[in-house]
Design a protein around this motif. Structure first.
Motif, PDB file in Angstrom:
ATOM      1  N   PRO A  34       3.885   4.077  -1.011  1.00  0.00           N
ATOM      2  CA  PRO A  34       4.432   4.564  -2.276  1.00  0.00           C
ATOM      3  C   PRO A  34       5.621   3.702  -2.685  1.00  0.00           C
ATOM      4  O   PRO A  34       6.364   3.226  -1.811  1.00  0.00           O
ATOM      5  CB  PRO A  34       4.881   5.998  -1.938  1.00  0.00           C
TER       6      PRO A  34
ATOM      7  N   VAL B 197       0.156   6.286   2.436  1.00  0.00           N
ATOM      8  CA  VAL B 197      -0.421   5.455   1.372  1.00  0.00           C
ATOM      9  C   VAL B 197      -1.353   6.274   0.482  1.00  0.00           C
ATOM     10  O   VAL B 197      -1.622   5.883  -0.665  1.00  0.00           O
ATOM     11  CB  VAL B 197      -1.185   4.239   1.950  1.00  0.00           C
ATOM     12  N   TRP B 198      -1.850   7.420   0.979  1.00  0.00           N
ATOM     13  CA  TRP B 198      -2.789   8.230   0.204  1.00  0.00           C
ATOM     14  C   TRP B 198      -2.082   9.178  -0.754  1.00  0.00           C
ATOM     15  O   TRP B 198      -2.753   9.912  -1.494  1.00  0.00           O
ATOM     16  CB  TRP B 198      -3.683   9.024   1.151  1.00  0.00           C
ATOM     17  N   GLU B 199      -0.777   9.158  -0.782  1.00  0.00           N
ATOM     18  CA  GLU B 199      -0.025  10.025  -1.689  1.00  0.00           C
ATOM     19  C   GLU B 199      -0.029   9.364  -3.073  1.00  0.00           C
ATOM     20  O   GLU B 199       0.999   8.981  -3.627  1.00  0.00           O
ATOM     21  CB  GLU B 199       1.397  10.233  -1.136  1.00  0.00           C
ATOM     22  N   LEU B 200      -1.225   9.219  -3.627  1.00  0.00           N
ATOM     23  CA  LEU B 200      -1.425   8.585  -4.936  1.00  0.00           C
ATOM     24  C   LEU B 200      -0.996   9.538  -6.047  1.00  0.00           C
ATOM     25  O   LEU B 200      -1.005  10.767  -5.868  1.00  0.00           O
ATOM     26  CB  LEU B 200      -2.897   8.219  -5.113  1.00  0.00           C
TER      27      LEU B 200
ATOM     28  N   ALA C 255       0.825  -1.221   0.000  1.00  0.00           N
ATOM     29  CA  ALA C 255       0.000   0.000   0.000  1.00  0.00           C
ATOM     30  C   ALA C 255       0.851   1.259   0.000  1.00  0.00           C
ATOM     31  O   ALA C 255       0.348   2.351  -0.306  1.00  0.00           O
ATOM     32  CB  ALA C 255      -0.925   0.007   1.211  1.00  0.00           C
TER      33      ALA C 255
ATOM     34  N   VAL D  26      -3.710   0.290  -1.977  1.00  0.00           N
ATOM     35  CA  VAL D  26      -4.302   0.648  -0.685  1.00  0.00           C
ATOM     36  C   VAL D  26      -5.354  -0.362  -0.226  1.00  0.00           C
ATOM     37  O   VAL D  26      -5.429  -0.669   0.978  1.00  0.00           O
ATOM     38  CB  VAL D  26      -4.878   2.080  -0.746  1.00  0.00           C
TER      39      VAL D  26
ATOM     40  N   HIS E 131       1.082   1.667  -3.966  1.00  0.00           N
ATOM     41  CA  HIS E 131      -0.242   2.201  -3.641  1.00  0.00           C
ATOM     42  C   HIS E 131      -1.386   1.212  -3.838  1.00  0.00           C
ATOM     43  O   HIS E 131      -2.465   1.586  -4.299  1.00  0.00           O
ATOM     44  CB  HIS E 131      -0.528   3.457  -4.476  1.00  0.00           C
TER      45      HIS E 131
ATOM     46  N   GLY F 166      -4.581  11.484  -5.671  1.00  0.00           N
ATOM     47  CA  GLY F 166      -3.690  11.757  -4.557  1.00  0.00           C
ATOM     48  C   GLY F 166      -3.834  13.174  -4.041  1.00  0.00           C
ATOM     49  O   GLY F 166      -3.807  13.412  -2.829  1.00  0.00           O
TER      50      GLY F 166
END
Length: 512
Positions: free
Chosen positions: A33, A156-159, A31, A38, A36, A164
């Motif tokens: 970077p 993990v949310w730094e898509l 998940a 997630v 990702h 992102g």
């Protein structure tokens, strides 16, 4: 998760339970970077909670938490081996033990959250306790032994791209540690009842809505300045080769000349990466003069090593003005353990870093350079420390991050490092521009939106118009006290929920 599966996980004992925890932790690394994946957390976090629920006591739960952390950090930090291989002749013996050893140490921070969760009622109360304890452990990980807060789960949310951008806007309120708390609570949703799952879905929708709304707000007016990020692409094996130092210096001079020529007379600042200059800029007047000439008098921010009054080296950034004048110096203060300095707690006689390594700078500092907006400097590793990247008493208008990620090769390491820098832009509400020796050089506006990038192992120039800065968001004003308070409240709330439920049941029995 189906009841039969959760019961099977909870019934595991001994090495089977430890192995399941380790595997769940390793899968959780997918998940992070730059991969990702997630949704994998919707399986791995509930698995950990089931294993904790089935533990015969808090010590067993702590052990299972350790195994989960070991798997997570073993896979998430594999790239550290790349750095050791550059010094394989001296540190060959570290290759098989460095990453497992570091993973074992970092996994210890998951021990207490797992043990605390064992005391809480299964279901969402245990998840709340685990999430709160995890955040407190990550805060400790930021400070213990000078800290190593790499790969918090909130990252993990730094898509990539717009998804992102939307998801990381909440970092302006709670920072990456707050995102970690929310991530664990959302990932544990399969263990909740239908009301809890509906609440988790509603929270996720509100999170997304906040991100979309924040991105639609206009940014402040930008200053009339173009930042030229220089990426020299000097392999680590060549960087300190004395036979190549002149050619490397000339490479940076040529790129600087080309960058300023592109500006066509508009205001410009040139940024070289960490330790880009092989010349000692502190004492080499001729080198500084050549830099100024190449930049046609425009300011240049150049990474270089310098020596202080005690003859200790410092990892520094020099602001070179017209005529080669030094307009400012920033010294790195968050040093890499075993890479840039030798920790004091090592037994006497063990010499890992020659001479004890680099000396620390005094801390975050804003440089006031003639012709430029005030700038906060982050050298390499410093970008991974939330709420410790600028001087709040002298808030800059932008941040510059210079780094040499050549140590990590073309691995996940440079990409995880870049993700951390992006989150710092959101947390502080400031644009961040990053010059990396071999990549990835990139620029983010004050909401973490990527404006431009120059990929791995490319030589070139990345021109970026400096974006405007936002007013300090909530997290920039409250700092680490906010996630610390949230972590404490989560642990207390999780325990109180269990007690309240027991009291309600006891009352019902008495009435019957």
């Amino acid at each position: 998760m189906p009841g039969s599966l959760t019961d099977r996980l909870a019934s595991l004992r001994g090495w089977r339970a430890d192995g399941a925890a380790c595997l769940a932790g390793a899968l959780s690394a997918l998940a992070l970077p730059p991969i990702h994946v997630v949704p994998v957390l919707l399986a791995t976090v509930p698995t950990l909670l089931c294993l904790i629920r089935g533990a015969r006591g808090p010590l067993v739960a702590a052990r299972r938490g350790w195994w989960f952390g070991f798997g997570l950090y073993l896979i998430g930090l594999y790239w550290i081996t790349e750095a050791i291989l550059f010094e394989a002749a001296r540190f060959w013996w570290l290759v098989p033990i460095a990453v497992p050893g570091l993973a074992a140490v970092l996994a210890a921070f998951i021990v207490v959250p797992a043990a605390l969760a064992r005391y809480a009622r299964p279901g969402w109360p245990a998840a709340v306790v685990l999430a709160g304890g995890w955040v407190l452990a990550d805060l400790a990980r930021q400070f213990v032994a000078t800290g190593f807060p790499w790969n918090p789960l909130g990252s993990v949310w730094e898509l990539p791209g717009y998804p992102g951008d939307v998801m990381i806007q909440a970092a302006s309120l709670v920072g990456v540690h707050g995102l970690t708390l929310a991530t664990i609570l959302l990932a544990a949703a399969p263990l909740y009842g239908w009301i809890g799952r509906a609440g988790a879905l509603l929270a996720l929708l509100l999170w997304c809505g906040f991100g979309v709304a924040r991105l639609q707000q206009p940014l402040p007016k930008a200053p009339d300045l173009t930042v030229m990020l220089i990426q020299g692409d000097v392999p680590q094996g060549q960087k300190w080769d004395s036979a190549l130092m002149v050619s490397i210096f000339r490479r940076y001079l040529d790129l600087t000349h080309q960058a300023v020529a592109r500006a066509d007379g508009h205001p410009v600042v040139v940024v070289w990466p960490e330790t880009a200059s092989p010349a000692q800029l502190q004492t080499d007047d001729r080198a500084r003069q050549l830099i100024s000439e190449a930049a046609d008098g425009a300011p240049v921010l150049a990474g270089s090593v310098r020596f202080d009054q005690d003859d200790r080296p410092r990892n520094s950034l020099f602001a070179i003005g017209a005529g080669g004048v030094i307009e400012g110096i920033y010294d790195k203060w968050h040093l890499v353990p075993f890479g840039e300095y030798q920790p004091d707690w090592l037994p006497i006689g063990i010499q890992v870093v020659p001479g004890g390594g680099f000396a620390r700078g005094p801390g975050p500092r804003t440089l006031h350079i003639p012709g430029l907006p005030p700038v906060g400097v982050l050298i390499c590793y410093e970008a991974i420390f939330p709420s410790q990247v600028i001087d709040p008493a002298d808030r800059p208008d932008w941040m510059v991050n210079v780094t040499n990620d050549a140590w990590f090769g073309n691995s996940t390491g440079p990409r995880q490092h870049l993700a951390a820098a992006r989150l710092r832009a959101v947390e502080e509400g400031l644009p961040l521009l990053r010059a990396a020796n071999t990549g990835i050089s990139a620029a983010f506006d004050s909401r973490g939106h990527e404006l431009a990038r120059l990929g791995m192992q490319q030589m070139g120039i990345l021109p970026v118009r400096l974006p405007g800065a936002l007013p300090p968001p909530l997290y920039a004003r409250a700092g680490l006290w906010l996630p610390f308070g949230a972590g404490i409240l989560a642990v207390i709330a999780g325990f109180l929920a269990g007690k309240t439920r027991r009291h309600i049941k006891s009352g019902s029995i008495r009435r019957k």
